[in-house]
Design a protein around this motif. Structure first.
Motif, PDB file in Angstrom:
ATOM      1  N   LEU A  12       0.828  -1.210   0.000  1.00 24.06           N
ATOM      2  CA  LEU A  12       0.000   0.000   0.000  1.00 24.06           C
ATOM      3  C   LEU A  12       0.861   1.257   0.000  1.00 24.06           C
ATOM      4  CD1 LEU A  12      -2.900  -0.900   2.434  1.00 24.06           C
ATOM      5  CD2 LEU A  12      -3.082  -0.378   0.000  1.00 24.06           C
ATOM      6  N   ASN A  13       1.907   1.261   0.799  1.00 28.17           N
ATOM      7  CA  ASN A  13       2.800   2.422   0.813  1.00 28.17           C
ATOM      8  C   ASN A  13       3.442   2.645  -0.547  1.00 28.17           C
ATOM      9  OD1 ASN A  13       2.514   3.419   3.457  1.00 28.17           O
ATOM     10  ND2 ASN A  13       3.858   1.819   4.239  1.00 28.17           N
ATOM     11  N   PHE A  14       3.873   1.565  -1.179  1.00 24.56           N
ATOM     12  CA  PHE A  14       4.510   1.687  -2.489  1.00 24.56           C
ATOM     13  C   PHE A  14       3.529   2.219  -3.533  1.00 24.56           C
ATOM     14  CE2 PHE A  14       5.437  -0.061  -6.681  1.00 24.56           C
ATOM     15  CZ  PHE A  14       6.701   0.451  -6.892  1.00 24.56           C
ATOM     16  N   ILE A  15       2.342   1.619  -3.595  1.00 25.67           N
ATOM     17  CA  ILE A  15       1.390   2.037  -4.628  1.00 25.67           C
ATOM     18  C   ILE A  15       0.886   3.455  -4.369  1.00 25.67           C
ATOM     19  CG2 ILE A  15      -0.758   1.102  -3.666  1.00 25.67           C
ATOM     20  CD1 ILE A  15      -1.299   0.039  -6.564  1.00 25.67           C
ATOM     21  N   TYR A  16       0.787   3.844  -3.100  1.00 27.32           N
ATOM     22  CA  TYR A  16       0.360   5.217  -2.823  1.00 27.32           C
ATOM     23  C   TYR A  16       1.435   6.214  -3.252  1.00 27.32           C
ATOM     24  CZ  TYR A  16      -1.676   9.341  -0.868  1.00 27.32           C
ATOM     25  OH  TYR A  16      -2.214  10.586  -0.747  1.00 27.32           O
ATOM     26  N   LYS A  17       2.703   5.881  -3.040  1.00 29.57           N
ATOM     27  CA  LYS A  17       3.788   6.759  -3.514  1.00 29.57           C
ATOM     28  C   LYS A  17       3.732   6.887  -5.038  1.00 29.57           C
ATOM     29  CE  LYS A  17       6.983   5.813   0.242  1.00 29.57           C
ATOM     30  NZ  LYS A  17       8.200   5.096   0.648  1.00 29.57           N
ATOM     31  N   GLU A  18       3.434   5.788  -5.702  1.00 29.78           N
ATOM     32  CA  GLU A  18       3.292   5.819  -7.158  1.00 29.78           C
ATOM     33  C   GLU A  18       2.129   6.735  -7.558  1.00 29.78           C
ATOM     34  OE1 GLU A  18       5.197   3.260  -9.587  1.00 29.78           O
ATOM     35  OE2 GLU A  18       6.359   4.235  -8.009  1.00 29.78           O
ATOM     36  N   TYR A  19       1.051   6.690  -6.784  1.00 26.88           N
ATOM     37  CA  TYR A  19      -0.093   7.566  -7.042  1.00 26.88           C
ATOM     38  C   TYR A  19       0.299   9.031  -6.851  1.00 26.88           C
ATOM     39  CZ  TYR A  19      -4.433  10.070  -6.184  1.00 26.88           C
ATOM     40  OH  TYR A  19      -5.439  11.001  -6.211  1.00 26.88           O
TER      41      TYR A  19
END
Length: 65
Positions: A12-19
């Motif tokens: 979740l942290n990774f995909i949110y940073k990507e967002y």
């Protein structure tokens, strides 16, 4: 496949940073959450679940036609 809390949080942290960097959309975050839900409840990703359940749905719809 069992996800650990750490793996889910990391994902979740990774995909949110990507967002935040405009690399992925909100829909992709929801896709991730949906997959986590399906993996946790069925042991499969949503896509795998769909693939395995699609023929059943098609047969049921055809029988009711």
């Amino acid at each position: 496949m069992k996800l650990t809390d750490k793996k889910v949080r990391d994902g979740l942290n990774f995909i949110y940073k990507e967002y935040e960097n405009n690399i992925v959309s909100k829909e992709e975050i929801f896709d991730y959450v949906r997959d986590v839900h399906y993996i946790d409840s069925t042991g499969m990703t949503y896509q795998k679940w769909l693939e395995e359940n699609q023929p059943i749905k098609w047969i049921q719809e055809r029988e009711n036609y």
